[in-house]
Design an enzyme around this catalytic site. Structure first.
Site, PDB file in Angstrom:
ATOM      1  N   ASP A  64      44.409  51.960   6.849  1.00 26.54           N
ATOM      2  CA  ASP A  64      44.607  53.396   7.034  1.00 26.54           C
ATOM      3  C   ASP A  64      43.240  54.019   6.775  1.00 26.54           C
ATOM      4  OD1 ASP A  64      45.017  56.114   6.566  1.00 26.54           O
ATOM      5  OD2 ASP A  64      47.011  55.789   5.704  1.00 26.54           O
ATOM      6  N   VAL A  65      42.624  54.599   7.816  1.00 22.53           N
ATOM      7  CA  VAL A  65      41.231  55.056   7.665  1.00 22.53           C
ATOM      8  C   VAL A  65      41.084  56.179   6.640  1.00 22.53           C
ATOM      9  CG1 VAL A  65      40.518  54.324   9.980  1.00 22.53           C
ATOM     10  CG2 VAL A  65      41.354  56.676   9.628  1.00 22.53           C
ATOM     11  N   ASN A  91      37.409  56.509  16.038  1.00 15.48           N
ATOM     12  CA  ASN A  91      38.340  57.086  17.012  1.00 15.48           C
ATOM     13  C   ASN A  91      39.662  57.578  16.422  1.00 15.48           C
ATOM     14  OD1 ASN A  91      39.633  57.279  19.863  1.00 15.48           O
ATOM     15  ND2 ASN A  91      40.952  55.858  18.729  1.00 15.48           N
ATOM     16  N   TYR A 164      44.027  70.473  12.962  1.00 14.47           N
ATOM     17  CA  TYR A 164      43.318  69.631  13.939  1.00 14.47           C
ATOM     18  C   TYR A 164      41.967  70.248  14.312  1.00 14.47           C
ATOM     19  CZ  TYR A 164      42.640  66.755  18.123  1.00 14.47           C
ATOM     20  OH  TYR A 164      42.138  65.884  19.068  1.00 14.47           O
ATOM     21  N   LYS A 168      38.106  68.721  13.651  1.00 15.02           N
ATOM     22  CA  LYS A 168      37.130  68.408  14.697  1.00 15.02           C
ATOM     23  C   LYS A 168      35.862  69.242  14.529  1.00 15.02           C
ATOM     24  CE  LYS A 168      39.639  65.259  16.687  1.00 15.02           C
ATOM     25  NZ  LYS A 168      39.280  63.825  16.592  1.00 15.02           N
TER      26      LYS A 168
END
Ligand code: BGC
Length: 266
Positions: A64-65, A91, A164, A168
């Site tokens: 799990d990153v 990614n 989100y 980003k």
């Protein structure tokens, strides 16, 4: 665009852009670590099998990153298996959409954990390994290459997606800061900012003809993107063909950033 003898880690490689990137990198000769969540083991093995069948080399690595101990362990086992790392495709990303006043801290936190902290943790482990290994001029002109998967929403505000869009936006300055900090060490760090690409993350936006028609109004080029569109860009951006590209964002968005609403207005 060959990547022979290079080792690539692709996070979130069981589906969508990550899966396509893993297949493309392996097709170009890289050995690929297919990262996946523990719960996605079967999907990861399917990607590995597809790569092997095509004559490439890959293996699945769970992590799990968003969790430091899992990321540290994953890089250690990739390095144990393959010797080093040359390429990181940062990614893995998720959406947990909600109107802002309904957004829970859990929704905010999980998206930030995966999309931003995950990129920090993986980039840190990758860069530590690049520096430990040192230059291999017969393999690449760069000490290492990192692609940060961003989005048009690093610039375009997105109602009901505050978590989100914030993640980003954060990825943009993380990428640029790493590029600034490690340029003198010949580590290249760049972002790819996809627009609407046909994957499961945005299924609702393309699965009915009406939804697709609405979506295409936002895309001057007049078609939804495919994962291969992004994989082609990744290949170039991790190859020596882009050796002088540093700290940049490459938009792969069919012109979504061109404010199509202004074509006949304003
Ligand atoms: C999002 C997709 C969306 C696209 C364009 C991407 O970053 O993950 O859900 O379709 O941006 O808005």
């Amino acid at each position: 665009m060959r990547l022979d003898r290079q080792i690539a880690v692709v996070t979130g490689a069981t589906s969508g852009i990550g899966r396509e990137a893993a297949v493309a990198l392996a097709g170009a000769g890289a050995k690929v670590a297919v990262n996946h969540l523990a719960s996605e083991k079967d999907a990861a093995e399917a990607v590995v099998a597809e790569i092997s069948k095509a004559g490439g080399t890959a293996a699945a690595f769970a992590a799990d990153v968003g969790k430091e101990d899992e990321v540290v362990k994953m890089f250690a086992s990739v390095i144990k298996s393959y010797g080093t790392v040359h390429i990181l495709v940062n990614n893995a990303g998720i959406q947990m959409d909600a109107a802002f006043t309904d957004m829970t801290l859990a929704q905010w936190q999980r998206v930030l954990d995966v999309n931003l902290t995950g990129q920090f943790l993986c980039a840190r482990e990758a860069i530590r390994e690049f520096l430990r290994r040192g230059m291999q001029p017969d393999i690449s002109r760069a000490l290492g290459k990192i692609i940060c998967m961003s989005s048009v929403h690093q610039r375009i505000p997105w109602a009901h997606h505050a978590n989100y869009a914030a993640s980003k936006g954060g990825v943009t300055l993380l990428m640029q800061t790493l590029a600034q900090e490690f340029s003198s060490r010949r580590i290249r760090v760049n972002s790819i900012a996809p627009g609407a690409i046909r994957t499961h993350i945005n299924r609702a936006a393309w699965e009915t003809p009406q939804a697709l028609e609405e979506l295409e109004k936002l895309i001057p080029y007049g078609r939804i993107g495919e994962t291969t569109d992004v994989a082609e860009a990744i290949l170039w951006l991790v190859s020596d063909h882009s050796d002088y590209v540093q700290g940049s964002t490459l938009y792969v968005d069919g012109g979504m950033m061109l404010y199509p609403g202004f074509k006949d207005n304003g």
